[in-house]
Design a protein around this motif. Sequence first.
Motif, PDB file in Angstrom:
ATOM      1  N   ASP A 199       0.837  -1.197   0.000  1.00  0.00           N
ATOM      2  CA  ASP A 199       0.000   0.000   0.000  1.00  0.00           C
ATOM      3  C   ASP A 199       0.874   1.249   0.000  1.00  0.00           C
ATOM      4  N   THR A 200       0.262   2.369  -0.326  1.00  0.00           N
ATOM      5  CA  THR A 200       1.016   3.607  -0.540  1.00  0.00           C
ATOM      6  C   THR A 200       1.772   4.042   0.709  1.00  0.00           C
ATOM      7  N   ARG A 201       1.140   3.948   1.863  1.00  0.00           N
ATOM      8  CA  ARG A 201       1.796   4.377   3.094  1.00  0.00           C
ATOM      9  C   ARG A 201       3.071   3.575   3.336  1.00  0.00           C
ATOM     10  N   GLU A 202       2.977   2.256   3.146  1.00  0.00           N
ATOM     11  CA  GLU A 202       4.132   1.411   3.375  1.00  0.00           C
ATOM     12  C   GLU A 202       5.229   1.697   2.359  1.00  0.00           C
ATOM     13  N   SER A 239      -0.381  12.147  -1.948  1.00  0.00           N
ATOM     14  CA  SER A 239      -0.507  10.852  -1.266  1.00  0.00           C
ATOM     15  C   SER A 239       0.343  10.826  -0.003  1.00  0.00           C
ATOM     16  N   ARG A 276      -1.362  12.764   2.585  1.00  0.00           N
ATOM     17  CA  ARG A 276      -2.571  12.104   3.052  1.00  0.00           C
ATOM     18  C   ARG A 276      -2.254  11.153   4.208  1.00  0.00           C
ATOM     19  N   HIS A 277      -1.060  10.560   4.162  1.00  0.00           N
ATOM     20  CA  HIS A 277      -0.671   9.587   5.185  1.00  0.00           C
ATOM     21  C   HIS A 277       0.197  10.190   6.287  1.00  0.00           C
TER      22      HIS A 277
END
Length: 212
Positions: A26-29, A62, A65-66
């Motif tokens: 996922d994007t955060r990771e 992104s 966002r996180h």
Amino acid sequence: MASAPEAHASRPRLPLRDPPEESGLDTRERILRTAYELFTCEGFTAVGVDRIVADASVAKTSLYRHFRSKDDLVVAVLERHELLWTHGLLEVESERRASTPQDRLAALVEVIDEWLRDDGYAGCLFINSALEIHDRSPAIRAASLAALERVYELLCRLGEEAQLSDPRSLAHKLQVLFRGSIVAAREGNFAAVNEARTLALDLLDQRGGAHG
């Protein structure tokens, strides 16, 4: 002490780049892993948000966002480092290598010594962040100091479990030696690293901690 290949193979590490089987992260990771690598290799100040989003192949929106700010991302990286280094390396490896409480502190000294000699060694992220950031970010400074304090508490706990005399004083002295070794290894001064290792093991002998 384990040989260099054995030490490297047993050491838990965060992948520098996502292998094919992890392409669905996922994007955060993805952002966190990329930031971890860049901050470790190049420092916190030198790496900006634009570099992180470019290397992670994500949009800047992104990232925000996180993580509300770069400071929040640095704190998350420090938390990840604590998971991988303090717990995944120091704690897990000392328990894996030693069967008794008396031997675990000596095993931890050896684990740190091997880490300092690793080809990928880039210093301690906790210390690096505290020195680079100074007082510019209270959140980062607090996270760095809290992580270092938890290393101290780990040393205290191991000393208490081994029933060594004055475990808190011992933990303080060991942490001073470890911090000195971290700086010496960054300078390439392995004579000082060797001396610190010897002093640490001598301290354990004096307090009743066995080592082979």
